[in-house]
Design a protein around this motif. Structure first.
Motif, PDB file in Angstrom:
ATOM      1  N   THR A 134       0.801  -1.313  -0.004  1.00 22.54           N
ATOM      2  CA  THR A 134       0.075   0.170   0.043  1.00 22.54           C
ATOM      3  C   THR A 134       1.158   1.102  -0.088  1.00 22.54           C
ATOM      4  OG1 THR A 134      -1.659  -1.063   0.974  1.00 22.54           O
ATOM      5  CG2 THR A 134      -1.689   1.318   1.193  1.00 22.54           C
ATOM      6  N   LYS A 175       4.067   0.204  -3.383  1.00 24.65           N
ATOM      7  CA  LYS A 175       3.569  -0.450  -4.666  1.00 24.65           C
ATOM      8  C   LYS A 175       4.630  -1.298  -5.342  1.00 24.65           C
ATOM      9  CE  LYS A 175      -0.335   1.670  -4.193  1.00 24.65           C
ATOM     10  NZ  LYS A 175      -1.705   0.667  -4.076  1.00 24.65           N
ATOM     11  N   ARG A 176       5.007  -0.904  -6.713  1.00 29.24           N
ATOM     12  CA  ARG A 176       5.973  -1.669  -7.231  1.00 29.24           C
ATOM     13  C   ARG A 176       7.246  -1.835  -6.607  1.00 29.24           C
ATOM     14  NH1 ARG A 176       4.136  -3.523 -12.337  1.00 29.24           N
ATOM     15  NH2 ARG A 176       2.219  -2.684 -12.944  1.00 29.24           N
TER      16      ARG A 176
END
Length: 370
Positions: A344, A347-348
């Protein structure tokens, strides 16, 4: 309840009349049923793989086994964990396992590694107690067989001095596959069994165990945490067959029983846990980011929660469930929640270190310290 029944019936009809439905549709159906019904209502026979297993309430287990913070307790009572692993090539894995144990709440975390790995692991964190006692073949290749045995005896002597102090060992993260090192670790496992010290086997420790099943056979204080490929090799070695996904729970139960009642945590989309008698699953959604090192967090977590669950056995109101099973459920649930929280935020770009930093926050959300 009528709404729930209607939805379940509808899903059941859809499934039975649509054999060509995609797996993604079935997964959405299954999720909807879990959402509407919760854990107290029997799920319909949507998917055969779910019919013989029980979804664990990981949050309840976490609340049960996690000890309160008591000023009367002294250092060491919340867990003393040791990681056996770390060589020239691999220094991150033992660090991840050891620091995760501390972040979850263990008081002391040790790492027994090779001399080349020790300075690197020490530099990661001053919180870890690092023992540079393990040896690899390259460092003793010029020695005679007799001198090599003396080196091995010295290694065992260094570990023996500490063994009875530990609540649990984690064997394998970053261990590598050097023959001399693996031989030393196999003797460390025998030493742990002599003192009835529990141990979690992960990473290259599973490579060692797969080729020497007797190291864990009939030792109920052993937990194995294989990933997809490690589990495949275990099944081939012990059951002499291939992995059967259609009967995954039954096969896992049979495998654990065949090895003599060890506990196996099979990592996957849903973690499956069995000691040869029961099968539990943990399916909390974690993260789509599959960065390396999450298995090391899990092994360190199992060691801590298992230690805490064993302390509960003296309590007449403690849960009847096997402490190893409870430790696996708690560690799996917490890792998945921490991975979700880290994703959250990042991310990536989520890394294992980000997940480790979310362990405390995730546990605090379930088990507030105050």
């Amino acid at each position: 309840m009528l709404v729930k029944h209607s939805v379940i019936s509808g899903l059941g009809r859809l499934t039975s009349h649509s054999p060509s439905s995609s797996s993604s549709v079935l997964r959405r159906q299954q999720f909807l049923v879990r959402t509407l019904c919760g854990s107290q209502i029997h799920r319909p026979k949507l998917i055969r793989a779910m019919s013989s297993t029980s979804e664990a309430d990981a949050e309840s287990v976490l609340r049960t086994v996690t000890p309160s913070l008591d000023p009367k307790r002294h250092k060491g009572q919340a867990g003393k964990i040791a990681v056996i692993g770390g060589c020239r090539e691999y220094t991150g894995a033992p660090y991840f396992a050891a620091i995760s144990a501390l972040k979850i709440g263990a008081d002391l975390s040790h790492v027994f590694c090779t001399k080349d790995a020790a300075p690197v692991i020490k530099s990661y964190s001053p919180e870890l107690i690092v023992h540079p006692v393990l040896e690899e073949s390259y460092s003793i290749s010029q020695l005679s067989e007799e001198d090599q045995r003396k080196v091995q005896d010295k290694v065992l002597g260094e570990v023996d001095k500490w063994m009875e102090r530990f609540d649990c060992l984690v064997i394998g993260p970053g261990l590598g596959r050097d023959p001399f090192l693996l031989e030393c670790v196999s003797k460390i496992m025998l030493l742990a069994k002599k003192f009835n010290v529990p141990f979690v086997v992960d990473g290259d420790g599973l490579f060692l165990v797969t080729n020497s099943i007797d190291l864990v056979h009939r030792y109920p204080l052993a937990v194995l945490t294989p990933n997809v490929n490690e589990y495949k090799r275990l099944v081939q070695k012990v059951l002499n067959c291939e992995v059967d996904e259609q009967n995954a729970e039954d096969q896992l139960r049979t495998l654990a029983k065949q090895i003599g009642g060890v506990t196996i945590l099979r990592k996957g989309k849903s973690d499956l846990i069995s000691n040869g008698e029961t099968v539990k699953s943990v399916s909390i959604y974690g993260s789509p980011r599959r960065c390396g090192g999450q298995g090391d967090i899990l092994s360190g977590g199992v060691a801590v929660f298992w230690s805490w669950a064993r302390q509960l056995k003296s309590d007449p109101e403690s849960p009847a469930e096997n402490p190893a099973i409870l430790g696996c459920i708690a560690a799996s649930g917490l890792l998945r929640k921490a991975a979700s929280l880290a994703f959250t935020k990042h991310k990536r770009s989520t890394l294992t270190s980000d997940i480790i930093e979310c362990l405390g926050e995730s546990l605090e959300d379930i088990c507030p310290a105050s």
